[in-house]
Design a protein around this motif. Structure first.
Motif, PDB file in Angstrom:
ATOM      1  N   PRO A   1      33.051  36.710  95.629  1.00  0.00           N
ATOM      2  CA  PRO A   1      33.000  35.483  96.455  1.00  0.00           C
ATOM      3  C   PRO A   1      31.843  34.554  96.079  1.00  0.00           C
ATOM      4  O   PRO A   1      32.035  33.338  96.006  1.00  0.00           O
ATOM      5  CB  PRO A   1      32.840  36.031  97.878  1.00  0.00           C
ATOM      6  CG  PRO A   1      33.420  37.390  97.823  1.00  0.00           C
ATOM      7  CD  PRO A   1      33.076  37.920  96.474  1.00  0.00           C
ATOM      8  N   SER A   2      30.655  35.112  95.817  1.00  0.00           N
ATOM      9  CA  SER A   2      29.522  34.261  95.449  1.00  0.00           C
ATOM     10  C   SER A   2      29.728  33.628  94.077  1.00  0.00           C
ATOM     11  O   SER A   2      29.370  32.459  93.859  1.00  0.00           O
ATOM     12  CB  SER A   2      28.226  35.081  95.459  1.00  0.00           C
ATOM     13  OG  SER A   2      28.291  36.150  94.528  1.00  0.00           O
ATOM     14  N   VAL A   3      30.329  34.381  93.143  1.00  0.00           N
ATOM     15  CA  VAL A   3      30.613  33.825  91.819  1.00  0.00           C
ATOM     16  C   VAL A   3      31.625  32.689  91.922  1.00  0.00           C
ATOM     17  O   VAL A   3      31.470  31.625  91.306  1.00  0.00           O
ATOM     18  CB  VAL A   3      31.121  34.923  90.867  1.00  0.00           C
ATOM     19  CG1 VAL A   3      31.592  34.313  89.547  1.00  0.00           C
ATOM     20  CG2 VAL A   3      30.037  35.965  90.610  1.00  0.00           C
ATOM     21  N   ALA A   4      32.656  32.894  92.730  1.00  0.00           N
ATOM     22  CA  ALA A   4      33.661  31.843  92.927  1.00  0.00           C
ATOM     23  C   ALA A   4      33.050  30.618  93.592  1.00  0.00           C
ATOM     24  O   ALA A   4      33.375  29.476  93.248  1.00  0.00           O
ATOM     25  CB  ALA A   4      34.818  32.387  93.753  1.00  0.00           C
ATOM     26  N   PHE A   5      32.168  30.863  94.548  1.00  0.00           N
ATOM     27  CA  PHE A   5      31.496  29.758  95.242  1.00  0.00           C
ATOM     28  C   PHE A   5      30.656  28.937  94.274  1.00  0.00           C
ATOM     29  O   PHE A   5      30.712  27.700  94.271  1.00  0.00           O
ATOM     30  CB  PHE A   5      30.618  30.322  96.362  1.00  0.00           C
ATOM     31  CG  PHE A   5      29.823  29.292  97.104  1.00  0.00           C
ATOM     32  CD1 PHE A   5      30.401  28.549  98.125  1.00  0.00           C
ATOM     33  CD2 PHE A   5      28.493  29.065  96.774  1.00  0.00           C
ATOM     34  CE1 PHE A   5      29.664  27.596  98.808  1.00  0.00           C
ATOM     35  CE2 PHE A   5      27.749  28.113  97.447  1.00  0.00           C
ATOM     36  CZ  PHE A   5      28.336  27.376  98.465  1.00  0.00           C
ATOM     37  N   LEU A   6      29.866  29.622  93.431  1.00  0.00           N
ATOM     38  CA  LEU A   6      29.047  28.916  92.452  1.00  0.00           C
ATOM     39  C   LEU A   6      29.900  28.168  91.441  1.00  0.00           C
ATOM     40  O   LEU A   6      29.578  27.037  91.061  1.00  0.00           O
ATOM     41  CB  LEU A   6      28.125  29.913  91.736  1.00  0.00           C
ATOM     42  CG  LEU A   6      26.958  30.481  92.555  1.00  0.00           C
ATOM     43  CD1 LEU A   6      26.222  31.539  91.752  1.00  0.00           C
ATOM     44  CD2 LEU A   6      26.001  29.374  92.960  1.00  0.00           C
TER      45      LEU A   6
ATOM     46  N   LEU B   1      32.896  26.965  91.863  1.00  0.00           N
ATOM     47  CA  LEU B   1      33.600  25.852  92.493  1.00  0.00           C
ATOM     48  C   LEU B   1      32.671  24.699  92.837  1.00  0.00           C
ATOM     49  O   LEU B   1      33.018  23.531  92.631  1.00  0.00           O
ATOM     50  CB  LEU B   1      34.319  26.345  93.751  1.00  0.00           C
ATOM     51  CG  LEU B   1      35.164  25.306  94.514  1.00  0.00           C
ATOM     52  CD1 LEU B   1      36.299  24.810  93.628  1.00  0.00           C
ATOM     53  CD2 LEU B   1      35.687  25.893  95.809  1.00  0.00           C
ATOM     54  N   LEU B   2      31.482  25.014  93.354  1.00  0.00           N
ATOM     55  CA  LEU B   2      30.597  23.974  93.867  1.00  0.00           C
ATOM     56  C   LEU B   2      29.421  23.644  92.951  1.00  0.00           C
ATOM     57  O   LEU B   2      28.660  22.724  93.259  1.00  0.00           O
ATOM     58  CB  LEU B   2      30.058  24.378  95.246  1.00  0.00           C
ATOM     59  CG  LEU B   2      31.107  24.541  96.340  1.00  0.00           C
ATOM     60  CD1 LEU B   2      30.460  24.917  97.657  1.00  0.00           C
ATOM     61  CD2 LEU B   2      31.933  23.267  96.511  1.00  0.00           C
ATOM     62  N   PHE B   3      29.278  24.373  91.845  1.00  0.00           N
ATOM     63  CA  PHE B   3      28.166  24.076  90.930  1.00  0.00           C
ATOM     64  C   PHE B   3      28.643  23.889  89.495  1.00  0.00           C
ATOM     65  O   PHE B   3      28.410  22.838  88.887  1.00  0.00           O
ATOM     66  CB  PHE B   3      27.122  25.192  90.994  1.00  0.00           C
ATOM     67  CG  PHE B   3      25.985  24.988  90.027  1.00  0.00           C
ATOM     68  CD1 PHE B   3      25.022  24.022  90.257  1.00  0.00           C
ATOM     69  CD2 PHE B   3      25.892  25.759  88.874  1.00  0.00           C
ATOM     70  CE1 PHE B   3      23.984  23.822  89.361  1.00  0.00           C
ATOM     71  CE2 PHE B   3      24.858  25.567  87.969  1.00  0.00           C
ATOM     72  CZ  PHE B   3      23.901  24.593  88.217  1.00  0.00           C
ATOM     73  N   VAL B   4      29.312  24.892  88.944  1.00  0.00           N
ATOM     74  CA  VAL B   4      29.689  24.834  87.530  1.00  0.00           C
ATOM     75  C   VAL B   4      30.689  23.722  87.277  1.00  0.00           C
ATOM     76  O   VAL B   4      30.523  22.918  86.342  1.00  0.00           O
ATOM     77  CB  VAL B   4      30.251  26.191  87.068  1.00  0.00           C
ATOM     78  CG1 VAL B   4      30.705  26.107  85.616  1.00  0.00           C
ATOM     79  CG2 VAL B   4      29.206  27.287  87.232  1.00  0.00           C
ATOM     80  N   VAL B   5      31.723  23.636  88.092  1.00  0.00           N
ATOM     81  CA  VAL B   5      32.754  22.604  87.880  1.00  0.00           C
ATOM     82  C   VAL B   5      32.175  21.196  88.001  1.00  0.00           C
ATOM     83  O   VAL B   5      32.384  20.355  87.112  1.00  0.00           O
ATOM     84  CB  VAL B   5      33.928  22.816  88.855  1.00  0.00           C
ATOM     85  CG1 VAL B   5      34.913  21.648  88.760  1.00  0.00           C
ATOM     86  CG2 VAL B   5      34.636  24.132  88.555  1.00  0.00           C
ATOM     87  N   PRO B   6      31.409  20.866  89.075  1.00  0.00           N
ATOM     88  CA  PRO B   6      30.808  19.530  89.136  1.00  0.00           C
ATOM     89  C   PRO B   6      29.832  19.266  87.994  1.00  0.00           C
ATOM     90  O   PRO B   6      29.728  18.122  87.508  1.00  0.00           O
ATOM     91  CB  PRO B   6      30.090  19.516  90.488  1.00  0.00           C
ATOM     92  CG  PRO B   6      30.785  20.547  91.301  1.00  0.00           C
ATOM     93  CD  PRO B   6      31.172  21.608  90.333  1.00  0.00           C
TER      94      PRO B   6
END
Length: 283
Positions: A15-20, A22-27
């Motif tokens: 979940p934390s990897v997906a969160f990062l 989605l909200l950090f790596v992609v932007p």
């Protein structure tokens, strides 16, 4: 049984990897591509337009000058505050609570507070005029007084951001065994020698973290500057904001954002290299 559950730790951090992602790596990837592309093709046109912008040189200069002026002062004040509070027994929590009040104030609110003090009809001018020190209201935040404007912004930023540095320093000081300082005192070491030879090396990890955090935040300063100086004191984040909101040019704004990221990463690497932590010297 144990081998069949080797995937459980990976499942827990998913979940934390997906969160990062989605909200950090992609932007981040989108911003970098926006900065280095033009009409869907790789291009340095945005970087060229950024560099040739009339406020680019001033914004870089102001950002670095503000960082150089603010960060060392904040570190020195935080070290002094942390050392003093470490020697306090009763009422220590109350002192820490009072000193950390600026942490609960947003950047923009802090800028507006200092604006109410330093503007032409602010509290400072009213006080000086009432005491007869000045004959008329002085302008502290005008483009005609760049030195006073710079000092005002630096003071406001020091007041606003020193608390977070102090919290990190206090956390580091709490990890230093008292026996080290007591042994040095028995052998005749003075307060300055104990601080320089014992305390400072042992809090190097905390000092490293504080320097990295405050330097990165100093490169990203915006709200305080915008509240006090507006366009009279351009900084990098302010120029990114203007290009995005006023000029509606998201590509040049992204180029400014990438430049700020590169500068912050470079500063972080310098601190990691210059303040290398030796695990064998940690308490």
């Amino acid at each position: 049984m144990t081998n069949s559950r080797h995937w459980i730790p990976y499942l827990l951090i998913l979940p934390s990897v997906a969160f990062l992602a989605l909200l950090f790596v992609v932007p981040l990837v989108q911003t970098i591509w926006l900065a280095v592309s033009d009409n869907g093709a790789p291009s340095l046109a945005n970087a060229e337009r950024m560099v040739t912008d009339i406020n680019f040189t001033r914004s870089v200069k102001n950002t670095f000058l503000l960082t150089i002026a603010v960060v060392p002062v904040q570190i020195a004040i935080a070290l002094a505050m942390g050392t003093m509070v470490a020697k306090v027994g009763r009422g220590r929590e109350t002192i820490l609570w009072i000193w950390t009040i600026p942490l609960g104030i947003s950047d923009l609110a802090a800028g507006l507070v200092w604006l109410s003090i330093l503007q032409n009809t602010g509290y400072l001018n009213s006080l000086l005029f009432g005491l007869g020190i000045i004959g008329r209201q002085a302008s502290w935040l005008s483009y005609q007084t760049p030195v006073a404007l710079f000092i005002a912004i630096a003071v406001a930023e020091i007041w606003r951001g020193t608390a977070i540095v102090m919290v990190i320093i206090v956390a580091g000081l709490n990890q230093v065994p008292k026996e080290f300082s007591e042994a040095a005192e028995i052998f005749g070491a003075g307060p300055w020698t104990r601080f320089w030879r014992i305390t400072l090396p042992l809090i190097r990890p905390a000092l490293q973290s504080a320097l990295i955090l405050r330097t990165v935040l100093a490169f990203e300063v915006f709200a305080v500057v915008y509240a006090l100086g507006g366009r009279n004191f351009p900084v990098l984040v302010g120029e990114a904001y203007n290009w995005q909101n006023q000029n509606q040019n998201y590509s040049v704004a992204a180029a400014y954002a990438v430049l700020i990221m590169i500068i912050s990463l470079a500063a972080t690497l310098i601190y990691l290299k210059a303040l290398k932590v030796d695990p064998e010297r940690l308490p």
